[in-house]
Scaffold this active site. Structure first.
Site, mmCIF file in Angstrom:
data_model
loop_
_atom_site.group_PDB
_atom_site.id
_atom_site.type_symbol
_atom_site.label_atom_id
_atom_site.label_comp_id
_atom_site.label_asym_id
_atom_site.label_seq_id
_atom_site.Cartn_x
_atom_site.Cartn_y
_atom_site.Cartn_z
ATOM 1 N N ASP A 1 -2.107 -2.540 10.251
ATOM 2 C CA ASP A 1 -2.127 -2.526 8.539
ATOM 3 C C ASP A 1 -2.657 -3.765 7.930
ATOM 4 O OD1 ASP A 1 -1.546 0.621 8.633
ATOM 5 O OD2 ASP A 1 0.768 -0.675 7.723
ATOM 6 N N ALA B 1 3.676 -1.626 3.732
ATOM 7 C CA ALA B 1 2.270 -2.651 4.467
ATOM 8 C C ALA B 1 2.795 -3.818 4.070
ATOM 9 C CB ALA B 1 1.393 -2.273 4.642
ATOM 10 N N PRO C 1 9.420 -3.927 -0.644
ATOM 11 C CA PRO C 1 10.830 -3.309 0.799
ATOM 12 C C PRO C 1 10.096 -3.850 1.486
ATOM 13 C CG PRO C 1 10.387 -1.516 -0.979
ATOM 14 C CD PRO C 1 9.194 -2.543 -1.202
ATOM 15 N N GLY D 1 4.847 -6.643 5.331
ATOM 16 C CA GLY D 1 5.094 -7.218 6.738
ATOM 17 C C GLY D 1 3.152 -7.657 6.975
ATOM 18 N N LYS E 1 0.877 -1.010 -0.023
ATOM 19 C CA LYS E 1 -0.041 0.058 0.060
ATOM 20 C C LYS E 1 0.934 1.044 -0.705
ATOM 21 C CE LYS E 1 0.541 1.256 4.721
ATOM 22 N NZ LYS E 1 1.442 2.784 4.933
HETATM 23 O O1 C5P Z 1 0.262 -2.647 13.904
HETATM 24 P P1 C5P Z 1 1.779 -2.039 13.742
HETATM 25 O O2 C5P Z 1 2.286 -3.591 14.763
HETATM 26 O O3 C5P Z 1 1.874 -2.376 12.454
HETATM 27 O O4 C5P Z 1 2.143 -0.912 14.919
HETATM 28 C C1 C5P Z 1 4.119 -1.025 15.322
HETATM 29 C C2 C5P Z 1 4.192 -0.332 15.996
HETATM 30 O O5 C5P Z 1 3.283 0.723 15.554
HETATM 31 C C3 C5P Z 1 2.959 0.058 16.926
HETATM 32 O O6 C5P Z 1 3.705 -0.522 18.659
HETATM 33 C C4 C5P Z 1 3.494 1.317 17.820
HETATM 34 O O7 C5P Z 1 3.959 2.266 18.304
HETATM 35 C C5 C5P Z 1 2.755 2.420 16.360
HETATM 36 N N1 C5P Z 1 1.178 2.522 15.535
HETATM 37 C C6 C5P Z 1 0.755 3.667 16.109
HETATM 38 N N2 C5P Z 1 -0.095 4.053 15.806
HETATM 39 C C7 C5P Z 1 -0.843 3.100 14.714
HETATM 40 C C8 C5P Z 1 -0.134 2.404 13.947
HETATM 41 C C9 C5P Z 1 0.603 2.025 14.620
HETATM 42 O O8 C5P Z 1 1.056 4.076 17.829
HETATM 43 N N3 C5P Z 1 -2.089 3.711 14.638
#
Ligand code: C5P
Length: 293
Positions: free
Chosen positions: A135, A99, A93, A101, A11
């Site tokens: 995501d 996104a 990448p 992962g 994305k």
């Molecule tokens: O959910 P994901 O593993 O992608 O998020 C990684 C980190 O990014 C979270 O631990 C948080 O610190 C931060 N994050 C956030 N707000 C979001 C998405 C991610 O603070 N909406």
């Protein structure tokens, strides 16, 4: 069926606005997300246990991997006693804000759902997905959408004409950790807040020039990503209508109105950066590419 091949797209954020901080430390976001034709390709075979394979040596092949988390959550949620051998072909990448992962997790959820005949619906898959990463729901649904909350509220929007608006994406040498990007924003603050409602309206009217004029990313100014401005400059010199960082970085993209100029920009960027691609918008998300006996 014993094997399934799933494709899950990357994305780009046409906009990312940080609108609040939640008690759990996550950030409440308002985003315009767009799936593009760069895909993770994940092959899943029925097995006794969960095991990961990937040629890219940077990818952890353990329970920290989003694909592993997705498989573990799928089996725990459905109560199915099974496992999976999961082979990830990484084309997106890493630490790019694209996104990749989350796409791997989405691919595993869709793949296992088909392989084990669990019949989970898309909303159910999204509910599982958001427990793995913010995501993942969008990676499942794809297309074009206004996405709110931490990423779980998805309002589909019309996808701009892919042929008319080619996109160039480039990745600098070093990626950015998402938690670090948000921590820097919390520390340093930011006053850029793209108007996602206006962008959504412009998309509904098919006015891509207006979308380009309104695009923006709250995380860009405080990002530790390298070369953001350099890449934006090359994109703009070659005719990009808009250029900016996607998500929490570090990849940067530009929207063009001329595929030849997009190719020129890509060729120029490929001389300096480790990843530079011409791609296009797509109106779908994670999909089964093949089911095999
Ligand atoms: O959910 P994901 O593993 O992608 O998020 C990684 C980190 O990014 C979270 O631990 C948080 O610190 C931060 N994050 C956030 N707000 C979001 C998405 C991610 O603070 N909406």
């Amino acid at each position: 069926m014993t094997q399934v091949i799933v494709t899950a797209p990357a994305k780009l954020n046409l906009a990312l606005d940080v609108v609040g901080l939640l008690p759990n430390g996550y950030h409440e976001l308002d985003m315009i997300m767009q799936a593009v034709a760069l895909y993770e390709r994940v092959t899943i075979k029925k097995a006794q246990e969960i095991q990961l394979f990937c040629q890219n040596p940077i990818v952890p092949l353990n329970e920290k991997n989003t694909a592993y988390k997705a498989a573990a959550l799928f089996f725990a949620h459905t109560g199915i006693k099974g496992g999976a051998h999961i082979t990830i072909e990484k084309n997106v990448p890493i630490q790019a804000g694209m996104a990749g992962g989350s796409a791997d997790a989405a691919a595993v959820l869709v793949g296992l759902n088909a392989l084990y005949g669990a019949s989970l619906t898309m909303p159910q898959l999204c509910e599982l997905g958001v427990q793995i990463g913010a995501d993942v729901p969008f990676s499942l649904v794809g297309g074009t959408a206004r996405v709110k909350g931490i990423g779980e509220k998805i309002e589909p929007l019309p996808t701009p004409n892919a042929a008319a608006w080619p996109v160039v994406v480039a990745m600098p040498g070093r990626g950015v950790s998402t938690p670090v990007a948000f921590a820097r924003y919390d520390e340093l603050g930011g006053d850029l807040h793209p108007d996602c409602a206006a962008i959504a309206h412009a998309l509904c009217r098919g006015n891509m020039e207006e979308v380009c004029a309104l695009m923006g990313n709250s995380l860009q100014a405080t990002s530790s990503a390298e070369n953001t401005e350099d890449i934006c400059a090359v994109l703009r010199q070659n005719g990009a209508l808009a250029s900016m960082m996607t998500g929490s970085g570090a990849a940067v993209f530009g929207v063009f109105h001329d595929v030849e100029r997009a190719k020129q920009a890509q060729q120029q960027l490929a001389k300096t950066y480790r990843f530079a691609a011409v791609t296009h918008f797509i109106d779908c998300g994670t999909k089964i590419a093949a089911l095999k006996e």
